[in-house]
Design a protein around this motif. Structure first.
Motif, PDB file in Angstrom:
ATOM      1  N   LYS A  41      -4.978   2.477  23.297  1.00 15.01           N
ATOM      2  CA  LYS A  41      -5.892   3.524  22.907  1.00 15.01           C
ATOM      3  C   LYS A  41      -5.925   3.966  21.231  1.00 15.01           C
ATOM      4  O   LYS A  41      -4.957   3.241  20.797  1.00 15.01           O
ATOM      5  CB  LYS A  41      -5.132   5.166  23.418  1.00 15.01           C
ATOM      6  CG  LYS A  41      -5.194   4.966  24.893  1.00 15.01           C
ATOM      7  CD  LYS A  41      -4.432   6.120  25.589  1.00 15.01           C
ATOM      8  CE  LYS A  41      -4.378   6.160  26.971  1.00 15.01           C
ATOM      9  NZ  LYS A  41      -3.395   6.945  27.589  1.00 15.01           N
ATOM     10  N   PRO A  42      -6.979   4.438  21.074  1.00 16.41           N
ATOM     11  CA  PRO A  42      -6.779   4.693  19.381  1.00 16.41           C
ATOM     12  C   PRO A  42      -5.632   5.319  18.960  1.00 16.41           C
ATOM     13  O   PRO A  42      -5.260   4.758  17.641  1.00 16.41           O
ATOM     14  CB  PRO A  42      -8.000   5.797  19.244  1.00 16.41           C
ATOM     15  CG  PRO A  42      -8.895   5.790  20.335  1.00 16.41           C
ATOM     16  CD  PRO A  42      -8.120   5.352  21.450  1.00 16.41           C
ATOM     17  N   GLU A  43      -4.937   6.172  19.443  1.00 16.86           N
ATOM     18  CA  GLU A  43      -3.698   6.822  18.825  1.00 16.86           C
ATOM     19  C   GLU A  43      -2.457   5.941  19.118  1.00 16.86           C
ATOM     20  O   GLU A  43      -1.557   5.970  18.281  1.00 16.86           O
ATOM     21  CB  GLU A  43      -3.409   8.046  19.508  1.00 16.86           C
ATOM     22  CG  GLU A  43      -3.098   7.897  21.017  1.00 16.86           C
ATOM     23  CD  GLU A  43      -4.355   8.301  22.004  1.00 16.86           C
ATOM     24  OE1 GLU A  43      -5.335   7.985  21.543  1.00 16.86           O
ATOM     25  OE2 GLU A  43      -4.022   8.386  23.188  1.00 16.86           O
TER      26      GLU A  43
ATOM     27  N   PRO B  16      -0.269   8.304   7.835  1.00 18.25           N
ATOM     28  CA  PRO B  16       0.626   8.093   8.985  1.00 18.25           C
ATOM     29  C   PRO B  16       1.174   6.423   8.796  1.00 18.25           C
ATOM     30  O   PRO B  16       1.531   6.067   9.720  1.00 18.25           O
ATOM     31  CB  PRO B  16      -0.121   8.455  10.300  1.00 18.25           C
ATOM     32  CG  PRO B  16      -1.480   8.813   9.610  1.00 18.25           C
ATOM     33  CD  PRO B  16      -1.847   8.644   8.372  1.00 18.25           C
TER      34      PRO B  16
ATOM     35  N   LEU C 113     -12.343   2.908  19.289  1.00 16.50           N
ATOM     36  CA  LEU C 113     -13.267   3.965  19.595  1.00 16.50           C
ATOM     37  C   LEU C 113     -14.363   3.597  20.625  1.00 16.50           C
ATOM     38  O   LEU C 113     -15.251   4.229  20.888  1.00 16.50           O
ATOM     39  CB  LEU C 113     -13.940   4.565  18.364  1.00 16.50           C
ATOM     40  CG  LEU C 113     -12.919   5.108  17.402  1.00 16.50           C
ATOM     41  CD1 LEU C 113     -13.409   5.440  16.084  1.00 16.50           C
ATOM     42  CD2 LEU C 113     -12.334   6.353  17.926  1.00 16.50           C
TER      43      LEU C 113
ATOM     44  N   LEU D 296      -5.710   9.195  14.099  1.00 18.28           N
ATOM     45  CA  LEU D 296      -4.876   9.901  13.426  1.00 18.28           C
ATOM     46  C   LEU D 296      -3.574   9.990  14.322  1.00 18.28           C
ATOM     47  O   LEU D 296      -2.593  10.835  13.970  1.00 18.28           O
ATOM     48  CB  LEU D 296      -5.048  11.097  12.746  1.00 18.28           C
ATOM     49  CG  LEU D 296      -5.977  11.026  11.487  1.00 18.28           C
ATOM     50  CD1 LEU D 296      -6.637  12.260  10.900  1.00 18.28           C
ATOM     51  CD2 LEU D 296      -5.256  10.386  10.402  1.00 18.28           C
ATOM     52  N   GLY D 297      -3.697   9.593  15.716  1.00 17.40           N
ATOM     53  CA  GLY D 297      -2.391   9.577  16.455  1.00 17.40           C
ATOM     54  C   GLY D 297      -2.245  10.912  17.603  1.00 17.40           C
ATOM     55  O   GLY D 297      -1.412  10.821  18.391  1.00 17.40           O
ATOM     56  N   LEU D 298      -3.360  11.669  17.822  1.00 21.58           N
ATOM     57  CA  LEU D 298      -3.360  12.561  18.696  1.00 21.58           C
ATOM     58  C   LEU D 298      -3.854  11.870  20.237  1.00 21.58           C
ATOM     59  O   LEU D 298      -4.823  11.164  20.126  1.00 21.58           O
ATOM     60  CB  LEU D 298      -4.159  13.527  18.200  1.00 21.58           C
ATOM     61  CG  LEU D 298      -3.628  14.928  17.686  1.00 21.58           C
ATOM     62  CD1 LEU D 298      -2.816  14.446  16.356  1.00 21.58           C
ATOM     63  CD2 LEU D 298      -4.448  15.976  17.478  1.00 21.58           C
TER      64      LEU D 298
ATOM     65  N   PHE E 100      -8.634   5.094   9.631  1.00 18.12           N
ATOM     66  CA  PHE E 100     -10.319   5.044   9.621  1.00 18.12           C
ATOM     67  C   PHE E 100     -10.955   6.004   8.675  1.00 18.12           C
ATOM     68  O   PHE E 100     -10.405   7.209   8.864  1.00 18.12           O
ATOM     69  CB  PHE E 100     -10.734   5.277  11.086  1.00 18.12           C
ATOM     70  CG  PHE E 100     -12.168   4.668  11.541  1.00 18.12           C
ATOM     71  CD1 PHE E 100     -13.181   5.214  10.711  1.00 18.12           C
ATOM     72  CD2 PHE E 100     -12.287   3.846  12.255  1.00 18.12           C
ATOM     73  CE1 PHE E 100     -14.415   4.683  11.112  1.00 18.12           C
ATOM     74  CE2 PHE E 100     -13.443   3.226  12.662  1.00 18.12           C
ATOM     75  CZ  PHE E 100     -14.690   3.757  11.812  1.00 18.12           C
TER      76      PHE E 100
ATOM     77  N   ARG F 255     -15.467   0.299  14.899  1.00 16.47           N
ATOM     78  CA  ARG F 255     -15.261   1.040  15.839  1.00 16.47           C
ATOM     79  C   ARG F 255     -14.276   0.564  16.956  1.00 16.47           C
ATOM     80  O   ARG F 255     -13.326   1.052  17.610  1.00 16.47           O
ATOM     81  CB  ARG F 255     -16.387   1.860  16.390  1.00 16.47           C
ATOM     82  CG  ARG F 255     -16.939   2.860  15.625  1.00 16.47           C
ATOM     83  CD  ARG F 255     -18.243   3.246  16.040  1.00 16.47           C
ATOM     84  NE  ARG F 255     -18.285   4.025  17.047  1.00 16.47           N
ATOM     85  CZ  ARG F 255     -17.754   5.229  17.506  1.00 16.47           C
ATOM     86  NH1 ARG F 255     -17.619   5.988  16.212  1.00 16.47           N
ATOM     87  NH2 ARG F 255     -17.535   5.962  18.570  1.00 16.47           N
TER      88      ARG F 255
ATOM     89  N   ARG G   7      -8.046  11.148  17.021  1.00 15.07           N
ATOM     90  CA  ARG G   7      -7.551   9.990  17.982  1.00 15.07           C
ATOM     91  C   ARG G   7      -7.047   8.947  16.869  1.00 15.07           C
ATOM     92  O   ARG G   7      -5.739   8.335  17.387  1.00 15.07           O
ATOM     93  CB  ARG G   7      -8.362   9.556  18.787  1.00 15.07           C
ATOM     94  CG  ARG G   7      -9.078  10.379  19.908  1.00 15.07           C
ATOM     95  CD  ARG G   7      -7.989  11.176  20.737  1.00 15.07           C
ATOM     96  NE  ARG G   7      -7.335  10.126  21.526  1.00 15.07           N
ATOM     97  CZ  ARG G   7      -7.792   9.659  22.857  1.00 15.07           C
ATOM     98  NH1 ARG G   7      -8.946  10.090  23.424  1.00 15.07           N
ATOM     99  NH2 ARG G   7      -7.005   8.545  23.450  1.00 15.07           N
TER     100      ARG G   7
ATOM    101  N   GLY H 101      -2.104  13.811  10.481  1.00 12.33           N
ATOM    102  CA  GLY H 101      -1.516  12.562  10.942  1.00 12.33           C
ATOM    103  C   GLY H 101      -0.142  12.316  11.192  1.00 12.33           C
ATOM    104  O   GLY H 101       0.180  11.345  11.879  1.00 12.33           O
TER     105      GLY H 101
ATOM    106  N   VAL I  54      -4.086   2.538  12.999  1.00 12.01           N
ATOM    107  CA  VAL I  54      -5.255   1.875  12.263  1.00 12.01           C
ATOM    108  C   VAL I  54      -5.816   3.381  11.406  1.00 12.01           C
ATOM    109  O   VAL I  54      -6.276   4.204  12.270  1.00 12.01           O
ATOM    110  CB  VAL I  54      -6.311   1.413  13.111  1.00 12.01           C
ATOM    111  CG1 VAL I  54      -7.620   1.202  12.426  1.00 12.01           C
ATOM    112  CG2 VAL I  54      -5.895   0.152  13.719  1.00 12.01           C
TER     113      VAL I  54
ATOM    114  N   ALA J  34      -6.061   9.406   6.052  1.00 12.65           N
ATOM    115  CA  ALA J  34      -6.190   7.978   6.880  1.00 12.65           C
ATOM    116  C   ALA J  34      -4.732   7.376   6.477  1.00 12.65           C
ATOM    117  O   ALA J  34      -4.136   6.607   7.388  1.00 12.65           O
ATOM    118  CB  ALA J  34      -7.440   7.157   6.506  1.00 12.65           C
TER     119      ALA J  34
ATOM    120  N   ALA K  43     -10.911  -0.031  15.912  1.00 11.88           N
ATOM    121  CA  ALA K  43      -9.944   1.575  16.034  1.00 11.88           C
ATOM    122  C   ALA K  43      -9.872   1.689  17.465  1.00 11.88           C
ATOM    123  O   ALA K  43      -9.123   2.814  17.655  1.00 11.88           O
ATOM    124  CB  ALA K  43     -10.847   2.435  15.113  1.00 11.88           C
TER     125      ALA K  43
END
Lengths: 229, 223
Positions: free
Chosen positions: A69-71, A146, A46, B124-126, A77, A41, B122, A97, A75, A143, A44
């Motif tokens: 940020k995660p986006e 993208p 999170l 996945l890119g959002l 997941f 996490r 998130r 994605g 990565v 996953a 990623a």
């Protein structure tokens, strides 16, 4: 190459780990509560480490100054319970994605994923109608859609058994070879780790107690057992 | 029987529902996912209108926005009319009164959605906004629609708060429930019957539509 060097305090233990993962399958192995999922996490985005550094493909994901940020991390997941969007069909889950503007140009890529994972007959189904193995494959395809720079998988074998488990294992191996990206996989099952992994990181209460080739761990554990008796 | 009070009730319920959609949706999201201390106290504050007698809530509001209060005086200075005993005052009071009816189904829906779907989106890119509109809202839409419709139906039937804040000014604050009360007071049972039946039919229809819609939506999600 993924480099992880993080510290984080919890109520019952302190995580302090340094390890790396190359373009191979790295297994994060350890008992429940040793911090494996938390580490995934953190990679990623999170969860946030207290201090340290995480970098992947020469990009800093987290350090003193940066915390992407995660986006922004690119990565992939795969969650333990798959986390498929229940109101979307399998096709829409896989496309999720991919930015809307690129969906037309990504059709060939999405079709490749659908073929690779054998999802053709399932495209119009909703996740509630899928078996565990099917949902797992959809989650993997989603996953990868993208084009992530690394793939993280949290206990991917926990919900599948028997033949499906062997199929899934072969799948993950094939994907790693085909797309040549680092795959980091969490498991608490030593046999599973041995069967799928190239590189192994063993965690005990938030610390790395072994890092190296899989076979080395088996030897390491045998020595521990011999010392214990 | 005059239809004006019914029309005014509709206008009030629709306006309240509109504002509650804007206010209650983010509030419900916040209450569902926040980890701040004192969340229980916050939840209790927003749920107060559920248990407080409407006349008590109406009284407090009258004290807060009446023409002697700072808010009332400020409003009068800017708009040239009183805040209490106006349609705007009624909308304000109705929003507070119906807030828990909107927030609670929405909050339950957000909570049952969990964090994992948002985390997946998130990775996945959002970004956070896209996640709200593409994951949280569609995922919790049954709760959001239920909350909106319940607030509409609840506002349609409110009496105590309206009486305290609005009184009974025809065309301005005299809504259907007040009109029924006055019809009964004046022994005009025929008119009272007609208006009460219309309110009953509307409430029943609204709730039936919501339950039907929710069931259909649940079936849709399950494929």
């Amino acid at each position: 190459m993924l480099m992880v060097n993080v510290k984080k305090k919890f109520s019952d233990f302190e995580m302090n780990t340094t390890w790396r993962a190359g373009r191979e399958i790295t297994v994060l192995f350890g008992p429940s509560g040793s911090g494996k999922t938390t580490l995934l996490r953190m990679i990623a985005g999170l969860e946030q480490p207290d201090e340290g550094c995480i970098s992947a493909a020469n990009r800093v994901l987290f350090d003193k100054k940066n915390n992407l940020k995660p986006e922004e991390r690119h990565v992939g997941f795969v969650f333990q319970d798959y986390a498929l969007f229940p109101w979307l069909t399998v096709r829409k889950n896989i496309q999720f994605g991919i930015p809307r503007g690129q969906r037309r140009s990504s059709m060939v890529w999405v079709d490749t994923l659908i073929t690779t994972f054998g999802l053709g007959p399932l495209l119009d189904k909703r996740p509630a109608r899928l078996s565990g193995g099917e949902a797992q494959r959809v989650a993997l395809a989603r996953a990868l859609a993208p084009h992530p720079e690394l793939l993280l998988m949290d206990e991917p074998f926990s919900a599948v058994d028997g033949t499906l488990r062997i199929q899934l294992r072969n799948f993950i191996r094939d994907i790693q070879k085909k797309w040549n990206i680092p795959v980091i996989l969490v498991t608490h099952d030593l046999t599973e780790a041995h069967l799928i992994g190239d590189h192994l990181v063993r965690l005990d209460a938030g610390r790395v107690s072994y890092e190296g080739p899989i076979d080395g761990l088996v030897q390491n554990i045998s020595t521990e057992l011999m010392a214990a008796y | 029987m005059s239809w004006q009070p019914l029309w005014l009730s509709f206008e009030l319920a629709a306006t309240t529902m509109f504002f509650l959609l804007l206010i209650a949706t983010p509030l419900a999201w916040f209450l569902a996912f926040t980890r701040i201390r004192g969340r229980g106290v916050l939840e209790a504050v927003f749920a107060l209108p559920l248990v407080l007698p409407p006349t008590v809530l109406g009284y407090f509001l009258l004290v807060a926005i009446g023409s002697r209060s700072p808010i009332g005086q400020w409003y009068q200075a800017i708009f040239g009319s009183t805040f209490a005993f106006s349609f705007v005052g009624l909308v304000f009071a109705s929003i507070l009164y119906s807030l828990p009816f909107a927030v609670q189904p929405m909050q339950n829906a957000f909570e049952s959605l969990g964090r994992e779907l948002s985390e997946a989106s998130r990775t996945l890119g959002l970004n956070a906004w896209q996640n709200f509109f593409r994951i949280l809202l569609p995922g919790a839409r049954v709760g959001v629609v239920t909350g909106a419709v319940l607030s509409f139906a609840h506002t349609l039937g409110e009496f105590g708060v309206v009486l305290m804040i609005g009184g009974s000014i025809p065309g301005k604050t005299k809504v259907a429930s007040i009109a029924i009360y006055e019809y009964v007071e004046n022994l005009e049972y025929h008119a009272a019957n007609a208006m009460a039946l219309v309110l009953l039919a509307i409430s029943f229809t609204v709730l039936s539509v919501v339950y039907y819609y929710n069931r259909r939506l649940s079936r849709m999600v399950l494929g």
